[in-house]
Write an enzyme that holds these catalytic residues in place. Structure first.
Site, PDB file in Angstrom:
ATOM      1  N   ASP A 104       0.925  -1.369  -0.064  1.00 43.75           N
ATOM      2  CA  ASP A 104       0.041   0.060   0.019  1.00 43.75           C
ATOM      3  C   ASP A 104       0.841   1.071   0.012  1.00 43.75           C
ATOM      4  O   ASP A 104       1.555   1.297  -0.818  1.00 43.75           O
ATOM      5  CB  ASP A 104      -0.953  -0.137   1.143  1.00 43.75           C
ATOM      6  CG  ASP A 104      -1.909   0.903   1.249  1.00 43.75           C
ATOM      7  OD1 ASP A 104      -3.149   0.798   0.495  1.00 43.75           O
ATOM      8  OD2 ASP A 104      -1.800   1.959   1.995  1.00 43.75           O
ATOM      9  N   HIS A 267      -7.235  -6.944   0.815  1.00 46.29           N
ATOM     10  CA  HIS A 267      -6.074  -6.063   0.625  1.00 46.29           C
ATOM     11  C   HIS A 267      -4.946  -6.277   1.659  1.00 46.29           C
ATOM     12  O   HIS A 267      -3.752  -6.023   1.286  1.00 46.29           O
ATOM     13  CB  HIS A 267      -6.643  -4.711   1.004  1.00 46.29           C
ATOM     14  CG  HIS A 267      -5.764  -3.527   0.985  1.00 46.29           C
ATOM     15  ND1 HIS A 267      -4.921  -3.116  -0.169  1.00 46.29           N
ATOM     16  CD2 HIS A 267      -5.231  -2.717   2.034  1.00 46.29           C
ATOM     17  CE1 HIS A 267      -4.132  -2.184   0.215  1.00 46.29           C
ATOM     18  NE2 HIS A 267      -4.426  -1.787   1.356  1.00 46.29           N
TER      19      HIS A 267
END
Length: 287
Positions: A104, A267
């Site tokens: 991320d 994620h």
């Protein structure tokens, strides 16, 4: 909270800023960079495995976790600045060359580290992100609502900080909920730590995201034709199917030597499927 078996260090990176860094193991160095809204703790499973035969260095990014949170002066949270932090942290432990793995936000820092310091980065892995310019390019129409936080935190200083600070646990907790396929992957004590750390870092987290709509765009535009020369591995969810883009093609423009694959977990893959992430890193290091 800290990763079991890891020592905690305070590492100066310049201008009076110190980062909180977890370190363990021996062998060739691997730097692990966390994402939003997390801390180095997100690597707890992966780091423990890698430390069996590597030196693992896991900092809290500047502005996050227990690292310092300097006031933003324009480039304080540029990925170029944060990439320089990575180099200084590695050097503090005696390493001029290292592998870097980012998730991320940390993946954006990893990419900038590879672009700015190609002689120092031996291998690079990016988890569930697109390069900054491509991220902005693919967000359009109603599907862009999935990235509402990117647009919110891109606004000028003041409003985003006040809105988020009014309900920080709701804001940060939202992402921990909707981005996770397996809720048990982030147990209550870890979730509480992420919320504690994020609650104390609203201005700096916003500044990090604002940089990706301002100075990071400037830097990445200037380097649009520069590629990553080291072996690169990318693992990400199949966002392309939802948003209508070819993620592998995007990354192939960025990396000369690319191993790209989509994953089935959510994620937070280092917590939801640490075995997959460990295999990805170990396969990358073998290239």
């Amino acid at each position: 909270m800290h990763i079991h078996g890891f020592e905690q260090h305070r590492v100066p990176v310049g201008d009076g800023v110190e980062l909180n860094v977890a370190k363990a193991g021996t062998g060739t160095p691997v730097v692990l960079l966390h994402g939003f809204p997390q801390t180095h703790l997100m690597w707890r499973h992966v780091a423990a495995d890698l430390a069996a035969d590597h030196t693992v260095i896991a900092p809290d990014l500047r502005g996050y976790g227990d690292s310092d949170k300097p006031a933003d002066t324009g480039r304080t949270y540029a990925k170029r600045t944060m990439a320089a932090d990575v180099v200084k942290v590695a050097q503090a432990f005696g390493y001029d060359r290292f592998a870097v793995v980012g998730h991320d936000r940390g993946a954006l820092v990893a990419v900038r580290t590879g672009l700015d310091h190609p002689d120092r980065v031996t291998h690079l892995a990016a988890l569930d992100v697109l390069p900054t310019l491509d991220m902005w390019d693919v967000l359009h129409g109603t599907t862009a609502a999935i990235g509402f936080h990117l647009f919110l935190m891109a606004q000028p200083p003041g409003l985003p900080e006040r809105l988020i600070a009014a309900a920080p646990d709701d804001f940060f907790g939202h992402f921990l909920d909707v981005w996770t396929q397996d809720p048990t992957a982030i147990p209550p004590d870890v979730r509480a730590e992420y919320l504690r750390a994020s609650r104390a870092a609203v201005p700096s987290i916003v500044a990090d995201y604002r940089a990706s709509a301002t100075v990071d765009v400037e830097d990445d535009t200037a380097d649009r034709d520069t590629t990553l020369r080291m072996p690169v591995a990318v693992r990400q969810q199949d966002w392309g199917a939802f948003l209508g883009f070819d993620a592998r093609a995007i990354w192939a423009r960025q990396a000369d030597d690319l191993d790209h694959a989509t994953v089935q977990c959510g994620h937070f893959m280092a917590e939801e499927d640490p075995a997959l992430v460990v295999k990805t890193i170990r396969d990358l290091l073998a290239r």
